[in-house]
Design a protein around this motif. Structure first.
Motif, short mmCIF file in Angstrom:
data_model
loop_
_atom_site.label_atom_id
_atom_site.label_comp_id
_atom_site.label_asym_id
_atom_site.label_seq_id
_atom_site.Cartn_x
_atom_site.Cartn_y
_atom_site.Cartn_z
N GLY A 106 0.81 -1.21 0.00
CA GLY A 106 0.00 0.00 0.00
C GLY A 106 0.84 1.26 0.00
O GLY A 106 0.52 2.24 -0.69
N LEU A 107 1.94 1.25 0.76
CA LEU A 107 2.83 2.41 0.78
C LEU A 107 3.55 2.58 -0.55
O LEU A 107 3.87 3.71 -0.95
N GLN A 108 3.81 1.48 -1.24
CA GLN A 108 4.37 1.59 -2.58
C GLN A 108 3.44 2.38 -3.49
O GLN A 108 3.88 3.23 -4.28
N LYS A 109 2.16 2.12 -3.38
CA LYS A 109 1.17 2.79 -4.23
C LYS A 109 0.88 4.20 -3.75
O LYS A 109 0.63 5.10 -4.56
N LEU A 110 0.89 4.41 -2.43
CA LEU A 110 0.50 5.71 -1.88
C LEU A 110 1.63 6.73 -1.94
O LEU A 110 1.42 7.90 -2.30
N THR A 111 2.82 6.31 -1.57
CA THR A 111 3.92 7.26 -1.42
C THR A 111 5.06 7.05 -2.40
O THR A 111 5.95 7.91 -2.52
N GLY A 112 5.09 5.89 -3.08
CA GLY A 112 6.20 5.60 -3.95
C GLY A 112 7.39 5.01 -3.22
O GLY A 112 8.46 4.81 -3.83
N GLY A 118 3.83 4.97 -6.76
CA GLY A 118 3.13 6.15 -6.29
C GLY A 118 1.69 6.17 -6.81
O GLY A 118 1.26 5.28 -7.56
N LEU A 119 0.94 7.20 -6.43
CA LEU A 119 -0.46 7.26 -6.83
C LEU A 119 -0.62 7.39 -8.34
O LEU A 119 -1.47 6.73 -8.95
N HIS A 133 -12.52 3.36 -14.89
CA HIS A 133 -12.37 4.34 -13.80
C HIS A 133 -11.08 4.06 -13.02
O HIS A 133 -11.12 3.72 -11.83
N PRO A 134 -9.94 4.19 -13.65
CA PRO A 134 -8.67 3.83 -13.00
C PRO A 134 -8.38 4.61 -11.73
O PRO A 134 -7.72 4.10 -10.82
N SER A 135 -8.86 5.85 -11.65
CA SER A 135 -8.64 6.62 -10.42
C SER A 135 -9.37 5.98 -9.23
O SER A 135 -8.82 5.89 -8.13
N VAL A 136 -10.60 5.55 -9.48
CA VAL A 136 -11.37 4.88 -8.42
C VAL A 136 -10.71 3.56 -8.05
O VAL A 136 -10.58 3.22 -6.86
N ALA A 137 -10.29 2.80 -9.06
CA ALA A 137 -9.66 1.51 -8.80
C ALA A 137 -8.37 1.68 -8.00
O ALA A 137 -8.10 0.94 -7.05
N ALA A 138 -7.57 2.70 -8.35
CA ALA A 138 -6.32 2.94 -7.62
C ALA A 138 -6.59 3.36 -6.18
O ALA A 138 -5.89 2.94 -5.25
N ALA A 143 -6.34 2.27 -0.48
CA ALA A 143 -6.98 2.40 0.83
C ALA A 143 -7.12 1.04 1.51
O ALA A 143 -6.92 0.92 2.73
N GLY A 144 -7.47 0.01 0.74
CA GLY A 144 -7.62 -1.32 1.32
C GLY A 144 -6.32 -1.86 1.87
O GLY A 144 -6.28 -2.45 2.96
N GLU A 145 -5.23 -1.63 1.13
CA GLU A 145 -3.94 -2.16 1.56
C GLU A 145 -3.36 -1.38 2.74
O GLU A 145 -2.89 -1.98 3.72
#
Length: 260
Positions: A106-112, A118-119, A133-138, A143-145
Motif C-alpha cells: 500500500g505504501l508503494q502505491k500511496l507514497t512511492g 506512487g499514486l 475508472h482507473p482513479s477509483v480503482a487505484a 486504501a484497502g492495503e
C-alpha cells in the motif's frame, strides 16, 4: 454434642443450643429411606425418621448432597480463564506478517516508497490493465492495503480490516488469473500462489480473531468470534466480485474447467 430421647443436639445449630427440628414430610420419603439405608419402595426401617424407632422430626445430615469442588467450564470462561498457551502470540505474529505485507504494498502505491509507483503510477497501471475508472480503482486498492494493513497490525476493528485486505487480494487474484487461460497457480508472472496464501491467511484471521495481543482484546471477537465471521467473509467476497465485475468487466475463470 449430646444425645437425648428427642434425638441429636449440637451447640452449633443455634445460639441457644437447641437443635432445630425439621419435619420430614411426604415430599421427601426418598431422603428418609437413604438416611436409614433402606432401598426405595421398601418400608422404612427402625432407624429411619418416622420409622418404628425413629423420631419423625429428626434432621438427617445424610440428606445433604455434597458440594461440588470444581467450577464448570462455563464458570471458568466467565471468570476469564487465561489458559491459551501461545495462541495469542501466534495470532500476533500472523497479524504482523499479513498486515505488514499489505501495508508494504500500500505504501508503494500511496507514497512511492520501496521503489513503488506512487499514486500516479498506480493509476496508470490500473488503466493499462483494463480497469474502468482507473482513479477509483487505484484509490480502492491503496486504501484497502494501507488501511487494512495498519488495522491488522494494531488488532483494531480486526474483522473489518481482515475483510478489507481479503477483498483487495481476491481482486488481485482474479485479475492475474483472468490474464491468461487455464489455472495460473504457480506459473509465470500471472501466478496466484502468493495471492492465495494471503487470502487464506486473511480468512483465518476472520475466523480466529486477533487474540489478546491487540487493541480489540476487550471485544468478543478477539478470542471468541462467532457467526459474525461468516457475515464478514460473505461481504468480503461480495465486495471483491462486485468490484471486479464493475471495474474490470471480465471473467477471471476463463479456461478453467467448464469456464471456457
Amino acid at each position: 454434642m449430646s444425645t437425648t430421647a428427642g434425638g441429636v443436639h449440637s451447640p452449633y445449630d443455634s445460639p441457644t443450643g437447641q437443635f432445630p427440628r425439621v419435619a420430614m414430610t411426604k415430599e421427601i420419603p426418598a431422603m428418609a429411606s437413604v438416611a436409614s439405608g433402606d432401598k426405595p419402595g421398601e418400608t422404612p426401617g427402625p432407624n429411619a425418621p418416622g420409622g418404628a424407632g425413629g423420631d419423625p422430626s429428626t434432621y438427617t445430615y445424610a440428606s445433604i448432597p455434597p458440594a461440588g469442588t470444581q467450577p464448570s467450564g462455563a464458570l471458568r470462561r466467565r471468570n476469564g480463564d487465561g489458559r491459551r498457551g501461545t495462541l495469542d502470540l501466534g495470532l500476533f505474529i500472523l497479524r504482523l506478517v499479513v498486515g505488514g505485507t499489505f501495508l508494504y504494498h500500500g505504501l508503494q502505491k500511496l507514497t512511492g516508497w520501496f521503489d513503488g509507483p506512487g499514486l500516479d503510477g498506480t493509476k496508470d497501471m490500473m488503466e493499462k490493465g483494463g480497469w474502468d475508472h482507473p482513479s477509483v480503482a487505484a484509490a480502492l486498492v491503496t486504501a484497502g492495503e494501507v488501511g487494512g494493513g495498519v488495522l491488522l497490525i494494531l488488532g483494531l476493528a480486526t474483522p473489518l480490516a481482515a475483510g478489507a485486505v481479503l477483498a483487495v487480494i481476491l481482486d488481485a487474484w482474479m485479475f492475474k488469473q483472468g490474464m491468461v487461460p487455464d489455472f495460473q497457480y504457480a506459473t509465470g508472472e500471472t501466478a496466484v500462489e502468493i495471492d492465495t496464501i494471503l487470502a487464506g491467511a486473511a480468512i483465518a484471521i476472520i475466523f480466529t480473531g486477533p487474540g489478546r495481543w491487540a487493541l480489540d482484546r476487550g471485544r468478543g471477537w478477539a478470542t471468541r468470534p462467532g457467526t459474525g465471521s461468516f457475515v464478514v467473509l460473505i461481504l468480503a467476497f461480495a465486495a471483491a466480485i462486485f468490484t471486479y465485475w464493475y471495474l474490470q468487466d471480465g471473467n477471471p475463470l476463463v479456461g478453467i474447467g467448464p469456464f471456457e
